[in-house]
Scaffold this active site. Structure first.
Site, short mmCIF file in Angstrom:
data_model
loop_
_atom_site.label_atom_id
_atom_site.label_comp_id
_atom_site.label_asym_id
_atom_site.label_seq_id
_atom_site.Cartn_x
_atom_site.Cartn_y
_atom_site.Cartn_z
CG HIS A 73 -13.85 -24.31 26.73
ND1 HIS A 73 -14.08 -22.97 26.93
CD2 HIS A 73 -13.80 -24.49 25.39
CE1 HIS A 73 -14.15 -22.36 25.76
NE2 HIS A 73 -13.99 -23.26 24.81
CE LYS A 80 -3.47 -13.23 25.07
NZ LYS A 80 -2.94 -12.08 25.79
#
Length: 182
Positions: A36, A101
């Site tokens: 990222h 999650k």
């Protein structure tokens, strides 16, 4: 159960609500923290990303090595907040779906609403079961990151739950309200 074809379409995203159970089929990309950071750095310098992120979905996972006859080994979700610093930029660039999650920051939730995206949850602790939905895996970028390299997965009936829909409805908050004792 809702079945959706990847990449996501705007009309699909608009129809989803927090709490919906979804089966995804098509292709998605994997990326974690270090990937990222690299993607955002490329964008900040005006350089092209290693894949076209528009309308794509990123699964926050670092899969285990593939046993014989399988595309990947265990492939359970990573805690999503670790990507929160970079997520708004990727949503601005056209990312439409994320799978992970855990809770997301207010800044990410606002970016999800602004860019009409969706945050799905995959069940932690079910990594071996989830991997059965992954048909193929190829490294797209950053092989030096090992398990955290960006991969393109082809998935069939990949099970997820809508945790945050494009309207900002958050299943973590909804669930807490539904089951709290007054």
């Amino acid at each position: 159960m809702i079945s959706l074809q990847l990449p996501l379409r705007d009309e699909d995203i608009l129809s989803l609500r927090a709490g919906d159970s979804v089966l995804l089929t098509g292709h998605l990309y994997t990326a974690r923290d270090a990937a990222h950071k690299r993607l955002v750095e490329l964008a900040d310098f005006g350089k092209p990303l290693p894949f076209d992120i528009k309308n794509e979905t990123i699964y926050y996972v670092g899969p285990a090595p593939a046993p014989p006859g399988h595309a990947v080994g265990s492939a359970g979700p990573t805690t999503s907040y670790r990507m929160d610093a970079h997520t708004p930029k990727l949503l601005e660039l056209g990312l439409k779906g994320m799978i992970g999650k855990g809770k997301r920051s207010d800044k990410v939730i606002e970016a999800i609403k602004k860019h009409s995206a969706v945050y799905f949850g995959a069940t932690g602790g079910a990594a071996a079961l989830i991997s059965k939905s992954i048909i193929s895996s190829e490294i797209v970028a950053y092989p030096d990151l090992g398990a955290e390299a960006i991969r393109r997965f082809t998935v069939k009936n990949f099970p997820v739950i809508v945790l945050i829909d494009c309207h900002g409805n958050n299943q973590y908050d909804i669930g807490k309200e539904q089951y709290s004792v007054i």
